[in-house]
Design an enzyme around this catalytic site. Sequence first.
Site, PDB file in Angstrom:
ATOM      1  N   GLY A  44       2.261  -2.617   1.205  1.00 56.10           N
ATOM      2  CA  GLY A  44       1.425  -3.750   1.608  1.00 56.10           C
ATOM      3  C   GLY A  44      -0.019  -3.358   1.844  1.00 56.10           C
ATOM      4  O   GLY A  44      -0.949  -4.065   1.435  1.00 56.10           O
ATOM      5  N   CYS A  45      -0.224  -2.221   2.485  1.00 56.38           N
ATOM      6  CA  CYS A  45      -1.590  -1.769   2.792  1.00 56.38           C
ATOM      7  C   CYS A  45      -2.327  -1.366   1.524  1.00 56.38           C
ATOM      8  O   CYS A  45      -3.533  -1.592   1.403  1.00 56.38           O
ATOM      9  CB  CYS A  45      -1.550  -0.623   3.796  1.00 56.38           C
ATOM     10  SG  CYS A  45      -0.867  -1.125   5.393  1.00 56.38           S
ATOM     11  N   THR A  46      -1.602  -0.792   0.566  1.00 61.14           N
ATOM     12  CA  THR A  46      -2.214  -0.424  -0.709  1.00 61.14           C
ATOM     13  C   THR A  46      -2.617  -1.676  -1.481  1.00 61.14           C
ATOM     14  O   THR A  46      -3.733  -1.764  -2.006  1.00 61.14           O
ATOM     15  CB  THR A  46      -1.252   0.453  -1.538  1.00 61.14           C
ATOM     16  OG1 THR A  46      -0.996   1.655  -0.800  1.00 61.14           O
ATOM     17  CG2 THR A  46      -1.846   0.797  -2.893  1.00 61.14           C
ATOM     18  N   ALA A  49      -5.722  -3.157   0.225  1.00 61.55           N
ATOM     19  CA  ALA A  49      -6.918  -2.353  -0.039  1.00 61.55           C
ATOM     20  C   ALA A  49      -7.393  -2.541  -1.478  1.00 61.55           C
ATOM     21  O   ALA A  49      -8.600  -2.672  -1.730  1.00 61.55           O
ATOM     22  CB  ALA A  49      -6.645  -0.884   0.250  1.00 61.55           C
TER      23      ALA A  49
END
Length: 156
Positions: A44-46, A49
Amino acid sequence: MTLEVGNLAPDFELKATNGENVRLTDFRGKNVVLYFYPKDMTPGCTTQACDFRDLHQSFTELDCVIVGISPDPQEKHEKFIEKYSLPFLLLVDGEHKAAELYEVWKLKKNFGKEYMGIERSTFVIDKEGNIAKEWRKVKVEGHVEEALKYVKENLG
Protein backbone atom coordinates in the site's frame (compact mmCIF):
# COMPACT_ATOMS: atom_id res chain seq x y z
CA MET A 1 -2.98 23.71 19.75
CA THR A 2 -6.07 22.09 18.25
CA LEU A 3 -5.60 20.11 15.09
CA GLU A 4 -8.44 21.40 12.91
CA VAL A 5 -8.88 22.55 9.35
CA GLY A 6 -8.27 26.31 9.27
CA ASN A 7 -5.82 26.26 12.18
CA LEU A 8 -2.07 26.66 11.95
CA ALA A 9 -0.40 23.32 11.17
CA PRO A 10 1.87 22.08 13.97
CA ASP A 11 5.53 22.68 13.19
CA PHE A 12 8.14 19.96 13.61
CA GLU A 13 11.75 19.29 12.74
CA LEU A 14 12.79 15.92 11.30
CA LYS A 15 15.75 14.47 9.40
CA ALA A 16 15.10 14.26 5.66
CA THR A 17 16.46 11.97 2.98
CA ASN A 18 18.59 14.85 1.70
CA GLY A 19 20.52 14.65 5.00
CA GLU A 20 19.19 17.94 6.31
CA ASN A 21 16.87 18.66 9.19
CA VAL A 22 13.62 19.94 7.76
CA ARG A 23 10.94 22.00 9.46
CA LEU A 24 7.41 22.38 8.17
CA THR A 25 7.88 26.16 8.34
CA ASP A 26 10.71 25.81 5.76
CA PHE A 27 7.94 25.42 3.16
CA ARG A 28 6.04 28.63 3.98
CA GLY A 29 4.98 30.30 0.76
CA LYS A 30 4.24 26.96 -0.89
CA ASN A 31 1.33 24.58 -0.55
CA VAL A 32 2.34 21.31 1.12
CA VAL A 33 0.88 17.83 0.85
CA LEU A 34 2.08 16.15 4.03
CA TYR A 35 1.36 12.45 4.04
CA PHE A 36 1.94 9.99 6.85
CA TYR A 37 2.34 6.35 5.90
CA PRO A 38 3.14 3.21 7.92
CA LYS A 39 6.17 1.59 6.28
CA ASP A 40 8.51 1.78 3.27
CA MET A 41 8.47 -1.08 0.75
CA THR A 42 5.02 -2.42 1.71
CA PRO A 43 2.37 -2.82 -1.01
CA GLY A 44 0.00 0.00 0.00
CA CYS A 45 2.76 2.45 0.88
CA THR A 46 4.61 1.70 -2.35
CA THR A 47 1.45 2.25 -4.42
CA GLN A 48 0.78 5.54 -2.64
CA ALA A 49 4.36 6.78 -3.05
CA CYS A 50 4.37 5.85 -6.74
CA ASP A 51 1.03 7.62 -7.26
CA PHE A 52 2.54 10.77 -5.72
CA ARG A 53 5.62 10.25 -7.94
CA ASP A 54 3.49 9.92 -11.07
CA LEU A 55 1.55 13.12 -10.32
CA HIS A 56 4.52 15.01 -8.85
CA GLN A 57 4.81 17.38 -11.81
CA SER A 58 1.12 18.30 -11.57
CA PHE A 59 1.54 19.16 -7.87
CA THR A 60 4.71 21.14 -8.65
CA GLU A 61 2.84 23.20 -11.26
CA LEU A 62 0.40 24.18 -8.48
CA ASP A 63 3.29 25.42 -6.30
CA CYS A 64 2.81 22.40 -4.06
CA VAL A 65 5.51 20.35 -2.29
CA ILE A 66 4.97 16.68 -1.39
CA VAL A 67 6.50 15.40 1.85
CA GLY A 68 6.15 11.83 3.13
CA ILE A 69 6.66 10.85 6.78
CA SER A 70 7.05 7.43 8.36
CA PRO A 71 8.91 5.93 11.33
CA ASP A 72 11.39 4.16 9.01
CA PRO A 73 15.11 5.00 9.34
CA GLN A 74 16.86 7.21 6.80
CA GLU A 75 18.67 4.28 5.11
CA LYS A 76 15.35 2.55 4.40
CA HIS A 77 13.86 5.79 3.08
CA GLU A 78 16.87 6.21 0.77
CA LYS A 79 16.43 2.68 -0.62
CA PHE A 80 12.70 3.34 -1.11
CA ILE A 81 13.44 6.56 -3.01
CA GLU A 82 16.11 4.89 -5.14
CA LYS A 83 14.06 1.80 -5.96
CA TYR A 84 10.96 3.76 -7.02
CA SER A 85 12.57 7.02 -8.27
CA LEU A 86 10.63 9.14 -5.79
CA PRO A 87 11.20 12.86 -6.53
CA PHE A 88 10.17 14.19 -3.11
CA LEU A 89 11.53 14.18 0.43
CA LEU A 90 10.78 11.49 2.97
CA LEU A 91 11.20 12.41 6.62
CA VAL A 92 12.29 10.14 9.46
CA ASP A 93 9.88 10.15 12.40
CA GLY A 94 11.40 7.30 14.39
CA GLU A 95 10.17 8.69 17.70
CA HIS A 96 6.76 9.48 16.11
CA LYS A 97 6.88 13.10 17.31
CA ALA A 98 5.26 14.52 14.15
CA ALA A 99 2.81 11.61 14.01
CA GLU A 100 1.68 12.44 17.54
CA LEU A 101 1.38 16.16 16.74
CA TYR A 102 -0.89 15.28 13.82
CA GLU A 103 -2.78 12.65 15.86
CA VAL A 104 -1.96 9.81 13.47
CA TRP A 105 0.00 7.61 15.93
CA LYS A 106 -2.78 5.17 16.80
CA LEU A 107 -3.50 1.82 18.36
CA LYS A 108 -3.93 -0.59 15.46
CA LYS A 109 -5.14 -4.17 15.24
CA ASN A 110 -3.92 -6.71 12.73
CA PHE A 111 -4.57 -10.46 12.85
CA GLY A 112 -5.65 -10.18 16.48
CA LYS A 113 -2.53 -8.30 17.58
CA GLU A 114 -2.61 -4.76 18.91
CA TYR A 115 0.27 -2.35 18.33
CA MET A 116 0.96 1.35 17.91
CA GLY A 117 1.52 2.61 14.39
CA ILE A 118 0.78 5.23 11.76
CA GLU A 119 -2.80 5.68 10.60
CA ARG A 120 -2.39 6.53 6.90
CA SER A 121 -3.35 10.20 6.68
CA THR A 122 -2.80 13.20 4.42
CA PHE A 123 -2.86 16.91 5.22
CA VAL A 124 -2.87 19.79 2.75
CA ILE A 125 -1.23 22.86 4.24
CA ASP A 126 -1.67 26.21 2.52
CA LYS A 127 0.99 28.80 1.78
CA GLU A 128 0.35 30.55 5.11
CA GLY A 129 0.91 27.32 7.06
CA ASN A 130 -2.72 26.52 7.86
CA ILE A 131 -4.34 23.11 7.53
CA ALA A 132 -6.58 23.42 4.46
CA LYS A 133 -7.74 19.79 4.24
CA GLU A 134 -7.20 16.47 5.98
CA TRP A 135 -7.89 12.86 5.11
CA ARG A 136 -7.67 10.17 7.78
CA LYS A 137 -7.75 6.38 7.45
CA VAL A 138 -6.80 6.88 3.81
CA LYS A 139 -7.60 4.17 1.30
CA VAL A 140 -4.76 4.26 -1.24
CA GLU A 141 -6.70 3.74 -4.47
CA GLY A 142 -7.64 7.11 -5.99
CA HIS A 143 -6.40 9.11 -3.00
CA VAL A 144 -3.53 10.97 -4.67
CA GLU A 145 -5.83 12.03 -7.54
CA GLU A 146 -8.33 13.29 -4.96
CA ALA A 147 -5.61 15.29 -3.17
CA LEU A 148 -4.45 16.80 -6.47
CA LYS A 149 -8.02 17.73 -7.37
CA TYR A 150 -8.44 19.44 -4.00
CA VAL A 151 -5.22 21.46 -4.41
CA LYS A 152 -6.13 22.42 -7.99
CA GLU A 153 -9.67 23.53 -7.11
CA ASN A 154 -8.95 25.24 -3.79
CA LEU A 155 -5.32 26.39 -3.71
CA GLY A 156 -4.21 26.45 -7.35
